[in-house]
Scaffold this motif. Structure first.
Motif, mmCIF file in Angstrom:
data_model
loop_
_atom_site.group_PDB
_atom_site.id
_atom_site.type_symbol
_atom_site.label_atom_id
_atom_site.label_comp_id
_atom_site.label_asym_id
_atom_site.label_seq_id
_atom_site.Cartn_x
_atom_site.Cartn_y
_atom_site.Cartn_z
ATOM 1 N N THR A 189 2.067 2.583 -3.362
ATOM 2 C CA THR A 189 1.054 3.242 -4.188
ATOM 3 C C THR A 189 1.244 4.746 -4.237
ATOM 4 O O THR A 189 1.039 5.380 -5.280
ATOM 5 C CB THR A 189 -0.350 2.903 -3.654
ATOM 6 N N HIS A 206 -6.315 3.780 -8.604
ATOM 7 C CA HIS A 206 -5.920 3.063 -9.813
ATOM 8 C C HIS A 206 -4.745 2.114 -9.588
ATOM 9 O O HIS A 206 -4.129 1.653 -10.552
ATOM 10 C CB HIS A 206 -5.596 4.063 -10.925
ATOM 11 N N SER A 207 -4.451 1.812 -8.317
ATOM 12 C CA SER A 207 -3.395 0.845 -8.004
ATOM 13 C C SER A 207 -4.017 -0.489 -7.604
ATOM 14 O O SER A 207 -5.003 -0.531 -6.861
ATOM 15 C CB SER A 207 -2.529 1.367 -6.854
ATOM 16 N N ASP A 208 -3.434 -1.577 -8.079
ATOM 17 C CA ASP A 208 -3.958 -2.901 -7.734
ATOM 18 C C ASP A 208 -3.932 -3.149 -6.228
ATOM 19 O O ASP A 208 -4.777 -3.877 -5.702
ATOM 20 C CB ASP A 208 -3.147 -3.988 -8.441
ATOM 21 N N ALA A 209 -2.958 -2.549 -5.529
ATOM 22 C CA ALA A 209 -2.815 -2.788 -4.093
ATOM 23 C C ALA A 209 -3.876 -2.074 -3.257
ATOM 24 O O ALA A 209 -4.137 -2.459 -2.124
ATOM 25 C CB ALA A 209 -1.423 -2.362 -3.622
ATOM 26 N N THR A 210 -4.477 -1.034 -3.831
ATOM 27 C CA THR A 210 -5.383 -0.211 -3.025
ATOM 28 C C THR A 210 -6.751 0.052 -3.650
ATOM 29 O O THR A 210 -7.650 0.535 -2.955
ATOM 30 C CB THR A 210 -4.727 1.156 -2.721
ATOM 31 N N ARG A 211 -6.954 -0.242 -4.900
ATOM 32 C CA ARG A 211 -8.199 0.178 -5.549
ATOM 33 C C ARG A 211 -9.421 -0.563 -4.998
ATOM 34 O O ARG A 211 -10.555 -0.105 -5.150
ATOM 35 C CB ARG A 211 -8.125 0.038 -7.061
ATOM 36 N N GLN A 225 0.823 -1.210 0.000
ATOM 37 C CA GLN A 225 0.000 0.000 0.000
ATOM 38 C C GLN A 225 0.859 1.264 0.000
ATOM 39 O O GLN A 225 0.526 2.255 -0.651
ATOM 40 C CB GLN A 225 -0.948 -0.006 1.203
#
Length: 423
Positions: free
Chosen positions: A123, A241-246, A120
């Motif tokens: 990001t 728009h981040s895979d870790a946080t979207r 996270q």
């Protein structure tokens, strides 16, 4: 340790009485996390004595659960860099000396352990790369010039309100791409989220809850807008728009938003104020700076050490362990007092002196160490550097004309007001 009942308005006398109390109170009765010590600026002799006599101290004399105080530089680094032993996860109590109240236990990357933490954190790190900071410097300088040029001359005003709060709030609004005309909401939400019941910032827990719910609803609306539009160069869009946080749930979004607001607000805002106060309290250093403005480069980290805008971070022991000759049990809360480590005589030469041309000014603990080292520290340094570059171009002197009002907190070490005058 009832200092307030025994002090008078004379500053030297206040410090004399504080020292007398610190060295006459049995160590078993110490509660170094008492907010009143920070609000009255009388914390120093208590931590000095702990560093000398009991660097790892167990407090059972407090209106909160017992806690360990870690007061020396290298012991603090040991805790801060051993995240397998010492957890920051909110489900274990969080990062402050007091457990996070029920209903406010939002997850955030500073209150997560690995592997979630790094995923996270990465990001938002593109916001703080050297290239992006170089671009932001132009914007920061323009805003600093406008604020400084608008200050009154020859009359007393509050530096916190007119400069420190305004500049940090403008920066936060830019980082979030937050509606400009409503940017002061960010400062208010930061203050409310960290306020203690006796601080006077909120009148009741109901008021705090109402304002935090307003914050959550506001950012959820911004999130929904950003996640359904093309990526933009702001923190909300980066997370959206981040895979870790979207796919964060509402609580995790709120946790990360509050982390970024408080981190962006308190560090810069209180160090910006603390720099004016420190130079007034040390006029020889102020003259040294006027004579040689290039010393801003070393003055900025020295101010950050001197101020230590976040006084502590807390961890929770995940196993039995030893530190400083003491046995810490699994589940114990462990408080790293950055404010004390930054005055450790064994590591920092003449630590109680404010010296703007130190040879190694960046060895302070104010930004933490290890995986939780402050992600925005370079931006904080950049803002402070630009502020003082522009101050020295304009003003011969910024004179402090009264005592500051300090924040009632042992977590945020800051100022509510600082009366100054520019001749």
């Amino acid at each position: 340790m009832n200092i307030q009942a025994r002090i008078n308005p004379d500053k030297a006398e206040i410090q004399r009485v504080a020292r007398e109390i610190a060295y006459s109170t049995p160590l078993k009765d110490f509660h170094p996390g008492a907010p009143k010590l920070f609000a009255t600026d009388t914390l120093w002799p208590f931590f000095e004595r702990l560093r000398k006599e009991e660097p790892v101290h167990y407090c059972t004399n407090a209106p909160i659960e017992p806690y360990w105080s870690v007061t020396k530089y290298h012991d603090i680094m040991h805790v801060d860099t051993n995240h397998g032993i010492f957890s920051s996860d909110v489900k274990h109590g969080g990062i402050a000396i007091r457990d996070v109240p029920e209903g406010y236990d939002w997850p955030s990357f500073i209150a997560m352990d690995e592997p979630k933490h790094s995923a996270q954190r990465k990001t938002v790190t593109p916001m703080f790369t050297p290239t992006h900071l170089d671009e932001m410097a132009v914007l920061i300088r323009g805003r600093v010039c406008k604020v400084l040029d608008g200050l009154p001359r020859g009359e007393t005003f509050d530096w916190v309100e007119r400069v420190s709060v305004e500049l940090t709030t403008q920066m936060l609004a830019t980082l979030f791409d937050f509606p400009w005309e409503e940017r002061r909401k960010l400062t208010r939400w930061s203050d409310v989220s960290t306020a203690l019941p006796k601080s006077g910032i909120v009148s009741s827990e109901e008021e705090r809850r109402r304002e935090m719910d307003e914050c959550a609803a506001y950012f959820q609306k911004l999130w929904n807008e950003r996640v359904n539009s093309d990526p933009r160069n702001d923190l909300i869009s980066m997370m959206a728009h981040s895979d870790a946080t979207r796919f964060m749930d509402a609580d995790t979004l709120m946790g990360n938003i509050i982390l970024l607001i408080v981190g962006g607000n308190d560090t810069t805002r209180n160090t910006m104020t603390g720099s004016v106060l420190a130079l007034n309290e040390n006029p020889d250093q102020y003259q040294k700076l006027r004579d040689n403005p290039s010393l801003i480069e070393t003055m900025v980290p020295e101010v950050i050490r001197w101020q230590t805008p976040l006084a502590h971070m807390r961890r929770t022991a995940m196993q039995d362990t030893e530190l400083g000759g003491k046995t810490i049990k699994k589940g114990d809360r462990v408080v790293m007092w950055y404010v004390s480590g930054n005055r450790d005589e064994e590591v920092i030469e003449r630590p109680n002196e404010f010296i703007i041309d130190r040879a190694r000014p960046k060895i302070h603990l104010s930004f933490g160490f290890g995986i939780h080292r402050c992600v925005g520290m370079r931006l904080a340094e950049l803002q402070l550097r630009i502020v003082w570059e522009e101050i020295l171009k304009r003003f011969e002197n910024i004179e402090v004309v009264g005592e500051p009002k300090r924040v009632y907190s042992s977590f945020v070490k800051g100022y509510e007001t600082l009366p100054v005058r520019i001749s």
